[in-house]
Design a protein around this motif. Sequence first.
Motif, short mmCIF file in Angstrom:
data_model
loop_
_atom_site.label_atom_id
_atom_site.label_comp_id
_atom_site.label_asym_id
_atom_site.label_seq_id
_atom_site.Cartn_x
_atom_site.Cartn_y
_atom_site.Cartn_z
N PHE A 218 67.78 103.72 35.09
CA PHE A 218 68.08 103.52 36.20
C PHE A 218 69.49 103.03 36.52
CE2 PHE A 218 65.98 99.05 36.02
CZ PHE A 218 66.98 99.13 36.47
N ASN B 79 64.80 104.30 42.22
CA ASN B 79 65.30 105.45 41.11
C ASN B 79 65.12 105.58 39.58
OD1 ASN B 79 65.89 107.88 41.99
ND2 ASN B 79 68.30 107.27 42.38
N LEU B 80 64.21 106.01 38.76
CA LEU B 80 64.40 105.98 37.27
C LEU B 80 64.12 107.77 37.03
CD1 LEU B 80 61.35 103.84 36.45
CD2 LEU B 80 63.35 103.51 36.75
N PHE B 81 65.48 107.66 36.42
CA PHE B 81 65.50 108.88 35.75
C PHE B 81 66.31 110.03 36.84
CE2 PHE B 81 61.66 107.17 33.84
CZ PHE B 81 62.33 107.56 32.40
N TRP B 82 66.90 109.12 37.60
CA TRP B 82 67.75 109.37 38.61
C TRP B 82 68.87 110.67 38.14
CZ3 TRP B 82 70.17 106.39 35.75
CH2 TRP B 82 71.43 106.57 35.66
N THR C 284 62.61 114.29 32.58
CA THR C 284 61.96 113.54 32.22
C THR C 284 61.35 112.25 33.13
OG1 THR C 284 63.60 112.79 30.56
CG2 THR C 284 62.37 111.25 31.40
N LYS C 285 61.85 112.53 34.82
CA LYS C 285 60.96 112.09 35.69
C LYS C 285 60.18 113.04 36.09
CE LYS C 285 62.34 111.34 40.45
NZ LYS C 285 61.30 109.35 40.47
N TYR D 254 57.15 111.91 33.76
CA TYR D 254 57.50 109.77 34.35
C TYR D 254 56.11 109.88 35.79
CZ TYR D 254 57.70 104.90 36.26
OH TYR D 254 57.09 104.51 36.72
N ASP D 255 56.98 110.75 36.40
CA ASP D 255 56.14 110.93 38.14
C ASP D 255 55.05 111.19 37.28
OD1 ASP D 255 58.37 109.82 38.99
OD2 ASP D 255 59.00 111.61 40.07
#
Length: 439
Positions: free
Chosen positions: A294, A307-310, A315-316, A319-320
């Motif tokens: 982040f 806001n991880l991997f914005w 990747t986001k 992850y989600d």
Amino acid sequence: MHRKLLLLLVPTVCILLVATSLYLGHDHLTRLPKLHIPNRTSAIHTCNHCERLVSLPYPPYRNDNKTDMVVVDQGTVLPAKRIQPYISAILDPSSTELPRLECPALNASRYDVLKDMGDASASESGHIDYYFALDLRNCLPLLPRLLGSIVEAIRFLGPERCALSIVEGNSPDGTADVLQALSPFLEQLGFSYFYESSDINPAKGDRIRKLAQLRNLALHPLFNDETKNRTSAATTVLFINDVAACAEDLLELALARRALGADMTCAMDWTYVGPDPTFYDVWLARGMNGDSFFAIPPDGYWNAAWNLFWDAPETKARYDARLPFQVFSCWNGAVAFGAAPLMAEDGLRFRGGPQMFCKDLWARGYGKIAVVPAVNLEYSDGKAEKIKRLKGYTSDAVRGQAEDRVLIDWIPEPPGKIKCMPNWGNQFWRPWNESLQVS
């Protein structure tokens, strides 16, 4: 008549003598609460100068008639009666004598594959298939959960196939007393236990260099004369921080490494700097775009931590969906990696932080590094419980995952540049292979 009276008096006198001796010696006794482990015998031993506990907890997989007794002496910091509840909790998953994170029962069918190494060379008698390594300092309250989970995982995998290496130092809370007292109990469980106390103190001087020294100490038994013929490139190393982890968390990292064909797998670790959790290892974790997980502005505020991997949409998305994703570097509280790069002629060692370790892995061709977002860890029992409620236990996260979706389409080359952060106000990009170890 006299004979009958004598027969009645003898048992009475014996009972009085036993009761009197127990009363007079009660200050010297430390009793181990009942462990829910089959085939256990126990006894109490007294001495004139210390409190001692004698107990033999037999593990469930052994059925023999041994009557050896284990003695817990006074510790340097803790008396024996303070040590024994920790021994009980670590050995007995059902113990509630000390508070700790509650963990679900293992899904044996999911992790049974870890008992089959496949490689004939790794199935030889006495081979160490799983090597657990820890550096611990001043973490007494965490031991029941952390070490209890490791012991549970080792029992599941097969104690004869496992080793545990712990390096401890600078623990005024009695951590060392418990770790020392554990030794005979763990040996009876049937696996190799290596314990070392070190005076290396990362709080003084070059912290990163000293942490690297401690990690290398924890790995040292892999190569010593006692075990070097029992380890190989097929050995899996599980390096674990002082986290509140369940047995399923550790086994999932090992399983994911195997299922993905990964060189290294990492958990996700969290901390609470406010009411909501924040990803912890942002200092060293880098995605395949070279960026941190982040964004952190120069003022150091973590306002964007949610806001991880914005800036990494693929990747986001993984992850989600709680699916493993490839990264350049990670550690995140616990990792599983193959021992092959350590076993080479110019064997890899820690020469800096985990990011440097990952960089050296990439340079040697071991770039299949992945984060397993189903495994979420925190550094205390209470906050780990909050994380598990929020993120779910590992068994919850992996339930129903399709095998074809879990697999990673590995990127063979690292990102060209990596974001460096000596401090929040000093962030810059450098080539990924800068300062590589020279063979």
